[in-house]
Design an enzyme around this catalytic site. Structure first.
Site, PDB file in Angstrom:
ATOM      1  N   ARG A 179       0.575 -10.617  -6.890  1.00  0.00           N
ATOM      2  CA  ARG A 179       0.064  -9.356  -7.463  1.00  0.00           C
ATOM      3  C   ARG A 179      -1.441  -9.429  -7.691  1.00  0.00           C
ATOM      4  O   ARG A 179      -1.958  -8.994  -8.723  1.00  0.00           O
ATOM      5  CB  ARG A 179       0.763  -9.005  -8.782  1.00  0.00           C
ATOM      6  CG  ARG A 179       2.225  -8.782  -8.708  1.00  0.00           C
ATOM      7  CD  ARG A 179       2.618  -7.580  -7.837  1.00  0.00           C
ATOM      8  NE  ARG A 179       4.023  -7.669  -7.551  1.00  0.00           N
ATOM      9  CZ  ARG A 179       4.512  -8.373  -6.524  1.00  0.00           C
ATOM     10  NH1 ARG A 179       3.706  -8.965  -5.663  1.00  0.00           N
ATOM     11  NH2 ARG A 179       5.804  -8.450  -6.332  1.00  0.00           N
ATOM     12  N   SER A 227       6.867  -2.413 -13.185  1.00  0.00           N
ATOM     13  CA  SER A 227       6.849  -3.584 -14.077  1.00  0.00           C
ATOM     14  C   SER A 227       5.565  -3.560 -14.887  1.00  0.00           C
ATOM     15  O   SER A 227       4.478  -3.481 -14.314  1.00  0.00           O
ATOM     16  CB  SER A 227       6.877  -4.872 -13.255  1.00  0.00           C
ATOM     17  OG  SER A 227       8.023  -4.881 -12.444  1.00  0.00           O
ATOM     18  N   GLU A 260       0.506  -5.898 -15.614  1.00  0.00           N
ATOM     19  CA  GLU A 260       0.323  -5.733 -14.166  1.00  0.00           C
ATOM     20  C   GLU A 260      -0.536  -4.507 -13.827  1.00  0.00           C
ATOM     21  O   GLU A 260      -1.393  -4.587 -12.950  1.00  0.00           O
ATOM     22  CB  GLU A 260       1.695  -5.622 -13.476  1.00  0.00           C
ATOM     23  CG  GLU A 260       1.579  -5.461 -11.978  1.00  0.00           C
ATOM     24  CD  GLU A 260       2.931  -5.332 -11.289  1.00  0.00           C
ATOM     25  OE1 GLU A 260       3.795  -6.191 -11.504  1.00  0.00           O
ATOM     26  OE2 GLU A 260       3.093  -4.359 -10.518  1.00  0.00           O
TER      27      GLU A 260
HETATM   28  C1  FAD Z   1       8.669   3.066 -10.590  1.00  0.00           C
HETATM   29  C2  FAD Z   1       7.632   2.088 -10.077  1.00  0.00           C
HETATM   30  C3  FAD Z   1       8.018   0.989  -9.338  1.00  0.00           C
HETATM   31  C4  FAD Z   1       7.057   0.079  -8.840  1.00  0.00           C
HETATM   32  N1  FAD Z   1       7.466  -0.988  -8.100  1.00  0.00           N
HETATM   33  C5  FAD Z   1       6.566  -1.862  -7.613  1.00  0.00           C
HETATM   34  C6  FAD Z   1       6.993  -2.993  -6.836  1.00  0.00           C
HETATM   35  O1  FAD Z   1       8.174  -3.185  -6.572  1.00  0.00           O
HETATM   36  N2  FAD Z   1       6.039  -3.854  -6.394  1.00  0.00           N
HETATM   37  C7  FAD Z   1       4.715  -3.671  -6.657  1.00  0.00           C
HETATM   38  O2  FAD Z   1       3.903  -4.498  -6.206  1.00  0.00           O
HETATM   39  N3  FAD Z   1       4.276  -2.597  -7.369  1.00  0.00           N
HETATM   40  C8  FAD Z   1       5.170  -1.701  -7.854  1.00  0.00           C
HETATM   41  N4  FAD Z   1       4.746  -0.625  -8.600  1.00  0.00           N
HETATM   42  C9  FAD Z   1       3.315  -0.451  -8.884  1.00  0.00           C
HETATM   43  C10 FAD Z   1       2.601   0.541  -7.919  1.00  0.00           C
HETATM   44  O3  FAD Z   1       3.506   1.417  -7.317  1.00  0.00           O
HETATM   45  C11 FAD Z   1       1.814  -0.172  -6.829  1.00  0.00           C
HETATM   46  O4  FAD Z   1       0.867  -1.048  -7.393  1.00  0.00           O
HETATM   47  C12 FAD Z   1       1.082   0.816  -5.907  1.00  0.00           C
HETATM   48  O5  FAD Z   1       0.551   0.136  -4.804  1.00  0.00           O
HETATM   49  C13 FAD Z   1      -0.025   1.594  -6.595  1.00  0.00           C
HETATM   50  O6  FAD Z   1      -0.462   2.598  -5.704  1.00  0.00           O
HETATM   51  P1  FAD Z   1      -1.177   3.897  -6.224  1.00  0.00           P
HETATM   52  O7  FAD Z   1      -1.659   4.657  -5.055  1.00  0.00           O
HETATM   53  O8  FAD Z   1      -0.284   4.627  -7.153  1.00  0.00           O
HETATM   54  O9  FAD Z   1      -2.408   3.279  -7.027  1.00  0.00           O
HETATM   55  P2  FAD Z   1      -3.130   3.878  -8.315  1.00  0.00           P
HETATM   56  O10 FAD Z   1      -2.238   3.730  -9.500  1.00  0.00           O
HETATM   57  O11 FAD Z   1      -3.670   5.217  -8.035  1.00  0.00           O
HETATM   58  O12 FAD Z   1      -4.321   2.829  -8.471  1.00  0.00           O
HETATM   59  C14 FAD Z   1      -4.035   1.500  -8.856  1.00  0.00           C
HETATM   60  C15 FAD Z   1      -5.332   0.680  -8.792  1.00  0.00           C
HETATM   61  O13 FAD Z   1      -5.769   0.578  -7.453  1.00  0.00           O
HETATM   62  C16 FAD Z   1      -7.048   1.197  -7.276  1.00  0.00           C
HETATM   63  N5  FAD Z   1      -6.999   1.888  -5.997  1.00  0.00           N
HETATM   64  C17 FAD Z   1      -6.152   2.872  -5.604  1.00  0.00           C
HETATM   65  N6  FAD Z   1      -6.407   3.221  -4.338  1.00  0.00           N
HETATM   66  C18 FAD Z   1      -7.428   2.435  -3.923  1.00  0.00           C
HETATM   67  C19 FAD Z   1      -8.158   2.325  -2.711  1.00  0.00           C
HETATM   68  N7  FAD Z   1      -7.898   3.095  -1.645  1.00  0.00           N
HETATM   69  N8  FAD Z   1      -9.160   1.413  -2.645  1.00  0.00           N
HETATM   70  C20 FAD Z   1      -9.464   0.614  -3.706  1.00  0.00           C
HETATM   71  N9  FAD Z   1      -8.814   0.689  -4.879  1.00  0.00           N
HETATM   72  C21 FAD Z   1      -7.810   1.594  -4.976  1.00  0.00           C
HETATM   73  C22 FAD Z   1      -7.223   2.111  -8.472  1.00  0.00           C
HETATM   74  O14 FAD Z   1      -8.584   2.323  -8.795  1.00  0.00           O
HETATM   75  C23 FAD Z   1      -6.481   1.332  -9.551  1.00  0.00           C
HETATM   76  O15 FAD Z   1      -7.306   0.308 -10.032  1.00  0.00           O
HETATM   77  C24 FAD Z   1       5.685   0.292  -9.111  1.00  0.00           C
HETATM   78  C25 FAD Z   1       5.295   1.420  -9.869  1.00  0.00           C
HETATM   79  C26 FAD Z   1       6.252   2.308 -10.340  1.00  0.00           C
HETATM   80  C27 FAD Z   1       5.819   3.514 -11.132  1.00  0.00           C
END
Ligand code: FAD
Length: 368
Positions: free
Chosen positions: A162, A251, A358
């Site tokens: 992570r 998580s 996380e």
């Molecule tokens: C129900 C649920 C289940 C989940 N299960 C998992 C799992 O199984 N495994 C796991 O690893 N994660 C999991 N996650 C966490 C999450 O889904 C992931 O980390 C996902 O990749 C975040 O994507 P996002 O577009 O929503 O990012 P955001 O929440 O919009 O951003 C997260 C971070 O990344 C940065 N960011 C976003 N896009 C970019 C970009 N293009 N360039 C640079 N920085 C950027 C943002 O500034 C922020 O710091 C889960 C979340 C939820 C709500």
């Protein structure tokens, strides 16, 4: 819907307003919006799916750039592989669904993870024995320091559990928002998928059991995807607007990685997994944060009945999984932080291990 309210753009549905909101749908708009904010020296917060973000109730005193670029492009096809390029804003699970429909292997175990493709390398997303580092070929990024587009490979990204150099470049603070977003903004992600046709290997014991195959054996791609989605849904880990257990950031804590001597102080039944990070010399193991939380007395649903005079049930641990911190409909960021702080402190008291959040925290921190 109030456009610039972070609660309307995050899966935990909390977070106050941003001063300025810019939604971008093309790569040119994206790089321009980032460069403009940096030139003006305005704090910048990049948001895509909002599924790994916890932003203060006071909001964000700067510009939010919402990434909504789209597109999957096949770059090259060989006899065995297909190299694709995906725009950062493309919904991740749509990429997984597309790959499965095309008979391509590599990301099927990552089905159902919310959010965008561009965020997958940020914390090396992973689940069910897979993570993005295993299929990532390279990424194109806007380097905010060099102020130009560059390409980074998996080696450059120094992936960990992570973790990556992108995530490490974010500095969480309650007063200084200069580094609330990473140095490298992902524009597109290149993946190398394998042409296996219908079948893919299963690399996770719980998934193998659910599929009724031996670990390491193969199963139909579609079947793997559906089984992962079912397993995830049973834990509240697939977004469902009518289910408060999914109003979360997934998580909330990572599984702690500790020296073997620390793990040996825990009861025999505490789950532990062999772990090795490149460059590490000490022998470490990965523990289950969910187990540590549960066995420190914070069970599923903790907070729901206002336990410990906490937050009157507005926020609680999920009723399906102790690792997810959930909004029960009217929570604030501070409510979630209150529960998280109680849990973290309770785990330290019981086990002497400090859990690490996380999601990316912006303008908030757990109570000290
Ligand atoms: C129900 C649920 C289940 C989940 N299960 C998992 C799992 O199984 N495994 C796991 O690893 N994660 C999991 N996650 C966490 C999450 O889904 C992931 O980390 C996902 O990749 C975040 O994507 P996002 O577009 O929503 O990012 P955001 O929440 O919009 O951003 C997260 C971070 O990344 C940065 N960011 C976003 N896009 C970019 C970009 N293009 N360039 C640079 N920085 C950027 C943002 O500034 C922020 O710091 C889960 C979340 C939820 C709500």
């Amino acid at each position: 819907m109030t456009q610039n309210l972070l609660a309307n753009h995050t899966t935990a549905r909390v977070g106050g307003p941003a001063t300025t909101w810019v939604k971008v749908t093309t790569e040119d708009q994206l790089t321009l919006a980032i460069a403009d904010a940096d030139t003006a020296d305005v704090p910048l917060l990049v948001v895509a799916g909002g599924s790994n973000l916890l932003v203060a109730d006071e909001g964000f005193p700067g510009t939010v750039v919402q990434i909504a670029t789209k597109g999957i492009e096949v770059v090259e096809t060989t006899d065995t592989n297909v190299h694709i390029r995906v725009a950062a804003g493309h919904v991740w699970d749509d990429v997984v669904a597309w790959s499965v429909a095309e008979g391509l292997t590599g990301i099927e175990a990552l089905s159902g993870i919310p959010g965008s493709t561009g965020a997958t390398p940020v914390q090396n997303v992973g689940a069910y024995g897979a993570d993005i580092s295993q299929t990532l070929h390279s990424i194109r990024v806007w380097d905010r320091k060099a102020r130009k587009i560059i390409e980074l490979t998996g080696d450059d990204l120094e992936f960990g559990y992570r973790d990556s150099i992108i995530k490490r470049s974010i500095v969480s603070s309650t007063t200084n928002f200069r580094n609330a977003s990473p140095r490298w903004i992902v524009l597109s992600v290149d993946l190398q998928l394998t042409k296996t046709g219908e079948l893919a290997p299963v690399r996770y014991a719980q998934l193998a059991r659910a599929l009724n195959v031996e670990l390491g054996d193969s199963a139909p791609l579609e079947h793997i995807r559906q089984t992962v989605l079912d397993l995830r849904a049973s834990k509240g880990m697939v977004l469902e607007s009518t289910d408060y257990d999914t109003w979360s950031t997934g998580s909330f804590f990572t599984n702690p990685i500790v020296p073997i001597e620390v793990a040996s102080t825990l009861p025999d039944e505490a789950p532990r997994f062999a772990h090795h990070e490149a460059g590490e010399n000490t022998e470490t193991v990965k523990l289950s944060a969910a187990w540590l939380i549960d066995h420190a007395g914070f069970h599923k649903g903790f907070g729901l009945n206002g336990e410990s005079g906490t937050v009157e049930g507005r926020a609680s641990l999920s009723t399906k999984h102790t690792l997810a911190l959930t909004n029960r409909g009217s929570a604030t960021t501070q409510d979630l932080v209150r529960i998280a702080s109680l849990v973290r402190d309770g785990v330290v008291k019981k086990w002497g291990i400090t859990l690490v959040p996380e999601p990316v925290l912006v303008g908030v921190q757990l109570g000290i």
